[in-house]
Scaffold this motif. Structure first.
Motif: not given
Length: 268
Positions: A1-2, A202-204, A238-239, A259-260
């Motif tokens: 994510m920018r 990427v946030l997982d 973020l994806y 996502e969390l």
């Protein structure tokens, strides 16, 4: 994510109306809140000092019913809608109700961390509508608190409260002078700090199953400042498989919190 796209800053409140508190401001440090959700949540918050409640004739029956049930701590005053329009300004969507309150008491970070849930940290996010929307997402996903830098974050205002739709009363805002030190304090308290920005993974959410996470989001347009970015334990985006490369900061906060929250949903 920018870094999130810039948002048009909100206009400053103007002073008008018989109580001298147009657009949310009031003499002596008071604050006019408006809208059914913001006012209802403030009335239900035992930490909030409420001074005056103005309602139109159309809203009075519902408010009167709540008063008789013991749900209100201040007697409603019936006024004409034009008075609320003049008091709050023509752009205020007040829904026929306004409440004069005192600002909420300050809360220290260590006190806020006694609450469960993830933490949100805002690095110079200045638009009160964005901050209000982030509070609403924080309440929806069970965040413990919102941490902001004191001199580069909006004050508690009617516009912020309206955008938060009641969440201003349930999610504490912790104001810190030095954001990097606040991030360090979060880390010492056991939080894994993740800066939402480009240039990382990427946030997982599932990967943080046994960790308490603090998401750090940057200002509209500028993203995370260098020192803030370097203070985080990791950087993640973020994806987003579509064509857009960035999200508004309030939307990014909601997606990050969701996502969390996936980790709990998948393990349930």
């Amino acid at each position: 994510m920018r870094s999130p796209r810039p948002s048009r800053p909100a206009r400053r409140p103007r002073s008008s109306g018989p109580a001298g508190g147009g657009r949310g401001g009031a003499p002596g440090g008071g604050l006019w809140l408006f809208g059914t959700h913001a006012v209802g949540a403030a009335l239900a918050n035992p930490q909030r000092v409420c001074e005056r409640l103005l309602v139109t004739e159309a809203e009075h029956p519902a408010v009167q019913e709540a008063t008789q049930a013991g749900g209100l701590r201040v007697a409603p005053e019936v006024v004409q809608r034009a008075r609320l329009d003049d008091l709050l300004g023509p752009e205020a969507v007040h829904q026929g109700v306004a409440l004069l309150v005192r600002p909420l008491p300050a809360l220290a970070l260590d006190e806020a961390l006694e609450r469960p849930g993830p933490v949100l940290v805002l690095d110079q996010v200045t638009d009160p509508r964005n901050v209000g929307a982030i509070l609403r997402s924080a309440a929806a996903f069970g965040a413990a608190c919102l941490v902001v830098q004191d001199r580069n974050a909006p004050e508690e205002t009617a516009v912020l409260a309206k955008a938060a739709s009641g969440a201003l009363e349930t999610v504490p805002i912790v104001r810190e002078v030095n954001l990097s030190r606040a991030i360090e304090q979060l880390q010492k308290a056991g939080c894994w700090t993740v800066g939402l920005d480009a240039g990382g993974g990427v946030l997982d959410g599932v990967a943080f199953e046994n960790r308490r996470v603090a998401l750090v989001l940057g200002a509209e347009g500028r993203g995370l400042r260098r020192l803030t970015r370097e203070s985080c334990d990791e950087i993640a985006g973020l994806y987003m498989p579509g064509e857009m490369e960035s999200l508004n900061v309030s939307v990014a906060a909601a997606v990050g919190l969701y996502e969390l929250a996936r980790r709990g949903r998948l393990s349930a």
